[in-house]
Design a protein around this motif. Structure first.
Motif, short mmCIF file in Angstrom:
data_model
loop_
_atom_site.label_atom_id
_atom_site.label_comp_id
_atom_site.label_asym_id
_atom_site.label_seq_id
_atom_site.Cartn_x
_atom_site.Cartn_y
_atom_site.Cartn_z
N ARG A 108 6.25 13.12 -38.12
CA ARG A 108 5.34 12.62 -39.15
C ARG A 108 4.40 13.71 -39.64
NH1 ARG A 108 5.61 7.77 -36.03
NH2 ARG A 108 3.81 8.40 -34.79
N THR A 144 3.43 7.10 -41.97
CA THR A 144 4.36 6.13 -41.42
C THR A 144 4.73 5.07 -42.45
OG1 THR A 144 3.44 6.44 -39.20
CG2 THR A 144 4.70 4.42 -39.58
N GLN A 145 3.74 4.59 -43.21
CA GLN A 145 4.01 3.58 -44.22
C GLN A 145 4.95 4.10 -45.31
OE1 GLN A 145 3.07 0.37 -43.89
NE2 GLN A 145 2.27 1.07 -41.92
N GLU A 170 7.09 6.59 -44.98
CA GLU A 170 8.39 6.81 -44.35
C GLU A 170 9.16 5.49 -44.23
OE1 GLU A 170 10.21 8.77 -40.24
OE2 GLU A 170 8.18 7.93 -40.27
N GLN A 171 8.49 4.43 -43.79
CA GLN A 171 9.15 3.14 -43.63
C GLN A 171 9.57 2.55 -44.97
OE1 GLN A 171 6.33 0.80 -41.41
NE2 GLN A 171 6.87 1.73 -39.45
N GLY A 210 12.17 5.91 -46.72
CA GLY A 210 12.59 6.87 -45.70
C GLY A 210 13.73 7.78 -46.09
N SER A 228 9.46 -3.04 -50.57
CA SER A 228 10.13 -4.10 -49.82
C SER A 228 11.10 -4.86 -50.71
CB SER A 228 9.11 -5.06 -49.22
OG SER A 228 8.27 -4.39 -48.30
N THR A 259 14.10 9.58 -38.35
CA THR A 259 13.94 8.61 -37.26
C THR A 259 14.27 9.23 -35.91
OG1 THR A 259 14.53 6.80 -38.76
CG2 THR A 259 14.63 6.35 -36.39
#
Length: 816
Positions: free
Chosen positions: A128, A470-471, A473-474, A477, A573, A599
């Motif tokens: 990260r 992180t947000q 990447e999720q 990604g 999303s 990941t």
């Protein structure tokens, strides 16, 4: 020829005659000391080298005692990291996990904002940091317009998350806009189940639209859906799978703990109150206009469907709502308890995790769509499908449970409209509140629950930049993965990682003829399956990590709005759900991945018969292209062998080489395997962890829930054999060099390298949650429990026959 240069002293004479400065004298003394220490070190190492190569030290062959250790800075650093991770006060034959990791565990306390911290978490954190530098810099990384477009989108996403003042200004409004939409959809007249039933406990108008909206934003509730291959007919034909949802608490067991349930009730009450108040302040609670949700036939006239979503944008406020009874603390408290009763009923109707995780036959129940609609009439599935705009609606579905649909129907008809509304609203609150400003009541309520369940320090919040990275990447990604790969996965890393995997596959195939419980027919079929396994390493080509155009197209529907972090998350999303549903009714994309390049993990996908290793885990302490072989095969080799072994574990063995559910082993071979599976279930059932209340919790809460992962861990023997098989070639080519200052054989360092990967400190609460929800065993048992079944380990460390990790052969669970 005459020399016309002016005569003078020679260079040597000039140096001798020049007086020494104080600095020169100091440097000379330092140089002499360094030479003396080097001589001593080389002398000590030569003795250790002779010992290493005189019997126990060699990895194979007759080795020369004159081979020197690598003294490069990289080797010295690696050697130092190994030494610092050890706790040599432990007996390696009794507690190898502590022996290999005790030093690391002592020097890496758990951050106050985390429930656990180990080498997996440390590497993820390091990855990260790489992404954070990319997201926060101004460099272009490429001159292509597509890269500029991607980076602009990523950085605006990241900056919107980092803008805490904007988040504070918005408060709970972004979440309230979602929950108000849920209420309006639920009350709309577009999805009437049974107009002849007027009793208030009947199904609720608009339930289909409301649940479809939540699912379209990645928010679980009532049931879950996946699009995956039909493993009974055609594993590559992507089909609609209907399954149970996640619960508000991590697992069923928590609903029996009074203190946890009381805390959860208070959190739900706080969410119900604060969201009702916020919606009322915003004036956005209203019924959805009848035209907001078009009929499926009209929606499908244009392809691809646009605009998206079909019920309007996330910022559509709708009209005014009828007057409703104001929410009070007493009313919110009652609703919270009713939500818990609803969730308990859903939990009781759901499959246990050991069946869900480990029994692909029990969870494969193909049926006509009519069977599902008959069992669960409260959901209008044609309209539900239409909300996700697939090209084709399914005529057949696969149920993971044949009883859950009808059980859910009964639950819905026993639940009041008010309770169901509160349930759906709090599902959104639990999922999205962590994205709000830290000053909001919703964020604080959900955080309070996380602190107790994970054992976090009260009020401790991690680094905002890490959270935002992180947000992003999720959410995107595959886009961040493009730049991560450019930074960290250069040279021949992909080739060297692939070689280790292929070596292990070949070793596994050779071992099949020596497995006493597997007959020749089954061994031949297993070899064919091993040959057919698709190996993916580093990064995907769908979307193509090396092609910015492919990445840009993949995220076309992600509309980034600077300063609106919440909307960016919802947009990403929605894009994920849209792309998922576009697979329905099509053939599997053989190049698609389920993980991002950054990941820190790997996986085996049974229907696709593939093992996948992202670049994120191909980093130290798991892998380096410059490491000696015994380190690489011990660390990354265990990851590769674990995933390969999954193809032949308690669940994986039920899929043939095409990924189809089929009995392809003989009955005799299946019986032999079952005996060894029973052995490993018994072994791990004896392991326990502290429950934090003076008691113990057995690792196998349900007898077989971890057996597949434990069998996967036994694959370490294949990594060891693969290393041995290539040792002579590696030694000749210089890839089996020794590290300085380590008085261990290569065999011992192989197992130390294996164990180091699993170093992890974990809070008691997080450990309990993991045992209840995670099919993997606690890390100490992934080391000691695995080595209990590896005779080569006991031989390498010359363990006494009486030691814990050198049991009698008949007590070992030997699969391979």
């Amino acid at each position: 020829m005459a020399d016309n240069r002016e005569a003078g002293p020679s260079t040597d004479e000039a140096i001798v005659q020049e007086p020494l400065t104080p600095l020169t004298k100091v440097l000379l003394v330092v140089a002499l000391i360094f030479l003396l220490l080097s001589s001593v070190f080389i002398g000590l190492f030569a003795g250790a080298q002779h010992k290493l190569n005189s019997g126990r030290g060699g990895g194979g062959g007759d080795l020369s005692s004159t081979q020197l250790a690598c003294l490069s800075p990289e080797c010295i650093i690696l050697s130092s990291s190994i030494l610092s991770s050890l706790d040599t006060s432990q007996d390696p034959c009794e507690n190898f996990y502590e022996y290999a990791n005790g030093g690391w565990l002592k020097s890496h306390p758990i951050p106050s904002d985390k429930g656990a911290f180990g080498n997996f978490e440390a590497l993820a954190q390091e990855n990260r940091r790489v992404l954070q530098q990319i997201l926060s810099s101004e460099s272009s990384y490429s001159s292509t317009s597509y890269d500029q477009q991607i980076l602009k989108k990523l950085r605006e996403f990241y900056n919107s998350c980092m803008d805490e003042s904007k988040l504070a200004e918005l408060g709970t409004e972004p979440l309230a806009s979602v929950t108000s939409r849920v209420r309006r959809l639920l009350k709309s007249e577009t999805t009437v189940v049974d107009t002849t039933v007027k009793e208030k406990h009947s199904n609720k108008n608009g339930l289909t639209a409301a649940i479809a909206y939540l699912h379209s934003r990645g928010i679980d509730g009532l049931f879950s859906v996946d699009i995956e291959g039909d493993v009974g007919a055609d594993p590559n034909f992507m089909t609609f799978w209907f399954s149970q949802p996640e619960l508000g608490l991590p697992s069923k067991e928590y609903y029996d703990e009074e203190s946890i349930v009381e805390l959860y009730q208070s959190v739900l009450q706080r969410l119900v109150l604060t969201l009702a108040d916020e919606e009322e302040l915003l004036g956005v609670r209203s019924e959805l206009p009848p035209t907001a949700l078009t009929v499926p036939e009209e929606r499908l006239r244009v392809w691809p469907p646009w605009p998206w979503p079909p019920w309007g944008g996330d910022d559509d406020d709708g009209g005014d709502d009828d007057e409703t009874e104001p929410m009070t603390p007493a009313k919110a408290s009652k609703l919270a308890w009713k939500i818990i009763d609803l969730e308990k009923a859903i939990a009781n109707a759901s499959l246990d995790l050991d069946i869900l995780y480990q029994d692909p036959i029990a969870t494969y129940n193909p049926a006509p769509l009519e069977d599902l609609t008959t069992a669960l009439p409260e959901i209008k599935f044609p309209e539900y499908f239409a909300a996700f705009t697939p090209r084709n609606f399914p005529s057949n579905v696969i149920l993971t449970s044949t009883t859950y649909p009808s059980s859910l129907s009964a639950i819905l008809n026993a639940t009041t409209s008010e309770t169901l509304e509160a349930y759906l609203v709090t599902r959104a609150g639990l999922a999205l509140a962590p994205l709000l400003s830290l000053e909001t009541e919703a964020w604080k309520a959900v955080r309070n629950l996380q602190e107790v369940l994970q054992g976090l320090k009260k009020g401790a919040v991690g680094d905002r930049a890490e959270f935002c990275t992180t947000q992003v990447e999720q959410a995107m990604g595959f886009a961040t993965g493009r730049y991560f790969v450019n930074e960290t996965f250069a040279g021949d890393s992909k080739e060297k990682g692939t070689k280790i995997i292929k070596d292990i596959v070949q070793t596994f195939k050779k071992s099949l003829s020596h497995i006493e419980w597997m007959d020749k027919k089954s061994a031949a079929a297993a070899g064919e399956k091993a040959d057919a396994i698709r190996i993916k390493v580093g990064y995907p080509v769908s979307p193509d990590t090396l092609d910015p155009r492919s990445i840009a197209i993949y995220y076309t529907r992600v509309n980034i709005h600077e300063g609106t972090f919440f909307d960016n998350i919802l947009s990403a999303s929605a894009n994920d759900e849209y792309l998922k549903w576009q697979k329905l009714g099509k053939q599997r994309d053989p190049e698609a991945w389920e993980m991002f390049p950054s990941t820190v993990n790997a996986y085996f996908n049974p229907p696709a018969n593939e093992i996948v290793f992202p670049a994120g885990i191909l980093q130290p302490p798991f892998f380096s292209r410059d490491w000696p072989g015994y380190m690489s095969y011990g660390s990354f080799g265990q990851v590769a062998s674990h995933e390969l072994t999954h193809a032949f574990d308690s669940a994986g063995r039920l899929y043939n080489q095409q990924g189809k559910l089929e009995q392809w082993w003989t009955n005799a071979t299946s019986e032999g395997f079952q005996k060894r599976q029973d052995c490993i279930v018994k072994q791990y059932s004896e392991y326990t962890i502290d429950d934090g209340k003076g008691g113990k919790i057995h690792v196998n809460v349900r007898a077989t829930s971890t057996s597949g992962e434990n069998i996967g861990d036994t694959g370490i023997i294949q990594a060891y054999r693969a290393w041995k098989a290539q040792y002579d070639t590696g030694f000749e080519s210089g890839t089996e060099y020794l590290l300085p200052g380590l008085n261990y054989t290569r065999e011992q360092l192989f197992f130390i390298s294996f164990a180091r990967a699993w170093a992890r400190n974990m809070r008691t609460q997080s450990a309990v949650a993991r045992v209840r929800t995670d099919p993997h065993s606690p890390n100490q048992y992934r080391v000691d429990g695995t080595l209990f079944n590896v005779p080569e380990f006991a031989e390498a460390f010359q363990c006494s026959p009486k030691s814990k990790l050198n049991p009698p052969q008949e007590k070992r669970c030997l699969f391979w």
